[in-house]
Design an enzyme around this catalytic site. Structure first.
Site, PDB file in Angstrom:
ATOM      1  N   HIS A   1     -79.771 -70.243  29.804  1.00 42.75           N
ATOM      2  CA  HIS A   1     -80.060 -71.247  28.527  1.00 42.75           C
ATOM      3  C   HIS A   1     -79.188 -72.148  28.204  1.00 42.75           C
ATOM      4  O   HIS A   1     -79.478 -73.469  28.069  1.00 42.75           O
ATOM      5  CB  HIS A   1     -80.346 -70.516  27.163  1.00 42.75           C
TER       6      HIS A   1
ATOM      7  N   LYS B   1     -85.421 -70.850  37.446  1.00 41.73           N
ATOM      8  CA  LYS B   1     -85.554 -69.278  37.759  1.00 41.73           C
ATOM      9  C   LYS B   1     -87.264 -69.076  37.268  1.00 41.73           C
ATOM     10  O   LYS B   1     -87.623 -68.013  38.270  1.00 41.73           O
ATOM     11  CB  LYS B   1     -84.750 -68.659  36.433  1.00 41.73           C
TER      12      LYS B   1
ATOM     13  N   VAL C   1     -79.435 -69.776  37.326  1.00 39.22           N
ATOM     14  CA  VAL C   1     -78.110 -69.507  37.397  1.00 39.22           C
ATOM     15  C   VAL C   1     -78.181 -67.966  37.408  1.00 39.22           C
ATOM     16  O   VAL C   1     -78.877 -67.132  36.793  1.00 39.22           O
ATOM     17  CB  VAL C   1     -77.588 -69.880  35.701  1.00 39.22           C
TER      18      VAL C   1
ATOM     19  N   SER D   1     -81.468 -63.204  33.012  1.00 34.82           N
ATOM     20  CA  SER D   1     -82.459 -63.299  32.008  1.00 34.82           C
ATOM     21  C   SER D   1     -82.337 -62.292  30.801  1.00 34.82           C
ATOM     22  O   SER D   1     -81.559 -61.407  31.041  1.00 34.82           O
ATOM     23  CB  SER D   1     -83.607 -62.558  32.915  1.00 34.82           C
TER      24      SER D   1
HETATM   25  P1  AMP Z   1     -86.936 -67.883  28.327  1.00 31.18           P
HETATM   26  O1  AMP Z   1     -85.961 -67.974  27.011  1.00 31.18           O
HETATM   27  O2  AMP Z   1     -86.604 -66.878  29.189  1.00 31.18           O
HETATM   28  O3  AMP Z   1     -88.329 -68.156  28.002  1.00 31.18           O
HETATM   29  O4  AMP Z   1     -86.288 -68.969  28.951  1.00 31.18           O
HETATM   30  C1  AMP Z   1     -86.099 -70.371  28.559  1.00 31.18           C
HETATM   31  C2  AMP Z   1     -85.759 -71.409  29.840  1.00 31.18           C
HETATM   32  O5  AMP Z   1     -84.766 -70.984  30.174  1.00 31.18           O
HETATM   33  C3  AMP Z   1     -86.957 -71.665  30.646  1.00 31.18           C
HETATM   34  O6  AMP Z   1     -86.980 -72.716  31.092  1.00 31.18           O
HETATM   35  C4  AMP Z   1     -86.294 -70.587  31.958  1.00 31.18           C
HETATM   36  O7  AMP Z   1     -86.687 -70.951  33.058  1.00 31.18           O
HETATM   37  C5  AMP Z   1     -84.740 -71.122  31.629  1.00 31.18           C
HETATM   38  N1  AMP Z   1     -84.117 -69.991  32.222  1.00 31.18           N
HETATM   39  C6  AMP Z   1     -84.051 -68.630  31.971  1.00 31.18           C
HETATM   40  N2  AMP Z   1     -83.124 -67.907  32.521  1.00 31.18           N
HETATM   41  C7  AMP Z   1     -82.693 -68.774  33.686  1.00 31.18           C
HETATM   42  C8  AMP Z   1     -81.568 -68.806  34.646  1.00 31.18           C
HETATM   43  N3  AMP Z   1     -81.018 -67.623  35.075  1.00 31.18           N
HETATM   44  N4  AMP Z   1     -81.261 -69.862  34.982  1.00 31.18           N
HETATM   45  C9  AMP Z   1     -81.744 -71.115  34.755  1.00 31.18           C
HETATM   46  N5  AMP Z   1     -82.720 -71.092  33.820  1.00 31.18           N
HETATM   47  C10 AMP Z   1     -83.118 -70.205  33.281  1.00 31.18           C
END
Ligand code: AMP
Length: 303
Positions: A37, A150, A177, A186
């Site tokens: 994030h 991701k 990442v 995650s």
């Molecule tokens: P989430 O809070 O899991 O819904 O993720 C929010 C945003 O962060 C989304 O665009 C995800 O793809 C991105 N994101 C989550 N984990 C990663 C990661 N390990 N590397 C890059 N972006 C991420």
């Protein structure tokens, strides 16, 4: 940084930023921030004048037996991360504030790209994602919106929605990442026990091993998928959901590894559902792979 809970107030802030000639960047999230994030926030900070991060655990993107009520939350920690990243507004609405009429009856559905891969086990998931992202685009009016590679299928689906609906937003894909041992970062990694956490990097290791077979000349898509499945077969803790090799932009199923392709995997490990992917380019016999970046290294990277 302002923490905003109401849609009308967020609209006002974004409108006055635009009136002042500022370019608005949007980072949609479900919170419980980690370095993935943070990298999106930093990319937005580097490119845009006014950065809005949204934190909304969106009920409509969870299936009936999924982890909506257990999803990890820590608003105080998230506020600190967002301040540190130079965010202007952290929008953290309640479910009633986002969906005052109850679950939206109007849904944005992207056909084909949502079939298979994560869409197979989560048939209503992407409609929930595209509908909430369309709502956020409408409220915030960003020039750019940042998504991580991701969630590769999600990025492709959001890009397609934006193109199909002529939305005036540039969708920016940012590097995946990873933890130093390769595990894709995650929020759901918080579900893993210590033993499961030790097994979790096997997903990435299997993808790297499959990339090596492509470098060695393998071009049969099924053989590359099988290589990943075989590598994970002896990891009894991991219940493999899918391994799929598809076109990187269209997500069309492929028989040959040619051009730009994505090799994506999903599996369950304890209470966590883990996903991962690598992007492979095969051009004129030359093989390149985007394996993502290790946490820390992403800080010097541009989106
Ligand atoms: P989430 O809070 O899991 O819904 O993720 C929010 C945003 O962060 C989304 O665009 C995800 O793809 C991105 N994101 C989550 N984990 C990663 C990661 N390990 N590397 C890059 N972006 C991420």
């Amino acid at each position: 940084m302002k923490v905003v809970e109401h849609v009308a107030e967020l609209r006002e802030h974004c409108e006055s930023a635009r009136r002042a000639g500022h370019r608005v960047g949007l980072v949609p999230t479900m919170g419980y921030f980690h370095a993935g994030h943070r990298s999106l926030m930093r990319a937005a900070r580097a490119h845009d004048d006014f950065v809005v991060v949204t934190l909304f655990v969106n009920p409509t993107q969870f299936g009936p037996n999924e982890d909506l009520s257990a999803y990890p939350r820590d608003l105080a920690a998230d506020v600190s991360v967002a301040i540190e990243a130079g965010v202007d507004i952290l929008f953290a609405p309640s479910v009633d504030e986002m969906d005052p009429g109850g679950p939206p009856r109007t849904k944005v559905h992207v056909a084909e790209l949502t079939e298979g891969m994560c869409g197979a086990a989560r048939p209503t998931h992407f409609d929930g994602v595209t509908t909430v992202v369309a709502k956020l685009f409408s409220i915030v009016g960003p020039c750019r919106a940042y998504f991580g590679r991701k969630d590769y299928q999600q990025l492709a689906v959001v890009r397609r929605m934006t193109q199909d609906l002529n939305l005036p937003v540039e969708v920016v894909g940012c590097p995946l990442v990873r933890e130093p041992d390769g595990l894709a970062m995650s929020s759901r990694n918080a579900y893993l026990t210590a033993d499961e956490r030790a097994v979790a990097p096997a997903l990435f290791a299997a993808l790297v091993d499959a990339v090596a077979t492509v470098r060695a000349g393998e071009r049969d898509a099924r053989a590359v998928e099988r290589r990943v499945a075989d590598a994970l077969a002896h990891r009894r803790e991991i219940a493999l959901e899918y391994v799929e090799l598809r076109g990187a932009a269209s997500l069309e199923p492929l028989t040959r590894v040619d051009g730009e392709v994505v090799l994506a995997v999903a599996g369950r490990l304890g209470r966590a559902r883990l996903i991962d992917n690598v992007v492979i380019q095969v051009v004129d016999g030359r093989v390149d792979a985007d394996l993502g970046v290790e946490v820390g290294a992403d800080e010097v990277l541009d989106a």
